[in-house]
Design a protein around this motif. Sequence first.
Motif, short mmCIF file in Angstrom:
data_model
loop_
_atom_site.label_atom_id
_atom_site.label_comp_id
_atom_site.label_asym_id
_atom_site.label_seq_id
_atom_site.Cartn_x
_atom_site.Cartn_y
_atom_site.Cartn_z
N VAL A 7 0.41 -1.21 -0.31
CA VAL A 7 0.45 -0.04 0.28
C VAL A 7 0.56 1.22 -0.66
O VAL A 7 1.79 1.21 0.88
N SER A 8 0.82 2.02 -0.86
CA SER A 8 1.10 3.47 -1.18
C SER A 8 1.00 4.62 -0.77
O SER A 8 0.13 4.27 -1.21
N THR A 9 1.59 5.07 -0.05
CA THR A 9 0.57 6.44 1.07
C THR A 9 1.36 8.31 0.50
O THR A 9 2.89 7.78 0.19
N SER A 36 8.63 1.14 4.08
CA SER A 36 9.55 1.50 3.79
C SER A 36 9.16 3.37 2.84
O SER A 36 8.15 3.72 3.02
N GLN A 37 10.20 4.52 2.70
CA GLN A 37 9.78 5.64 2.30
C GLN A 37 10.94 5.08 0.98
O GLN A 37 11.92 5.10 0.80
N ASN A 38 9.39 5.71 -0.41
CA ASN A 38 10.54 6.19 -1.28
C ASN A 38 10.04 7.94 -1.76
O ASN A 38 9.69 8.61 -1.19
N ILE A 39 10.54 8.32 -2.65
CA ILE A 39 10.87 9.37 -3.23
C ILE A 39 10.70 9.31 -3.99
O ILE A 39 11.31 8.76 -5.26
N VAL A 40 8.89 9.81 -4.47
CA VAL A 40 9.49 10.54 -6.28
C VAL A 40 8.98 11.09 -6.35
O VAL A 40 8.25 12.09 -6.39
N GLY A 41 10.33 12.10 -7.22
CA GLY A 41 10.20 13.42 -7.39
C GLY A 41 10.86 14.22 -6.04
O GLY A 41 11.38 13.76 -5.95
N GLU A 42 9.96 14.52 -5.53
CA GLU A 42 10.03 15.23 -4.80
C GLU A 42 9.57 15.20 -3.25
O GLU A 42 8.62 15.39 -2.65
N PRO A 44 7.17 12.38 -1.31
CA PRO A 44 7.72 11.69 -0.06
C PRO A 44 6.48 10.11 -0.45
O PRO A 44 5.70 10.33 -0.48
N VAL A 45 7.34 8.94 0.06
CA VAL A 45 5.73 8.21 -0.86
C VAL A 45 6.35 6.98 1.09
O VAL A 45 7.69 6.74 0.72
N LEU A 46 5.32 6.77 1.52
CA LEU A 46 5.54 5.77 2.29
C LEU A 46 4.93 4.21 1.85
O LEU A 46 3.41 4.58 1.60
#
Length: 67
Positions: A7-9, A36-42, A44-46
Amino acid sequence: MTVVRLVSTFPKLEKYAEVRSNLEERARSTPRMSLSQNIVGEIPVLVTKMVFDSLEDYEKDRTDPVM
């Protein structure tokens, strides 16, 4: 069979710390859940990941009320 639910938030920047804190707390209290944390451009995606041993376990979790 193993079942994985991702699930991406995408929280608003001003709510990011609050959302992350809530998800971290839930991940600590749920043995099969990780965060986990991802970065899509600027932005943040949890991402939460839950692993289930069977489709039955997944369905049981899916039908239980949310904490």
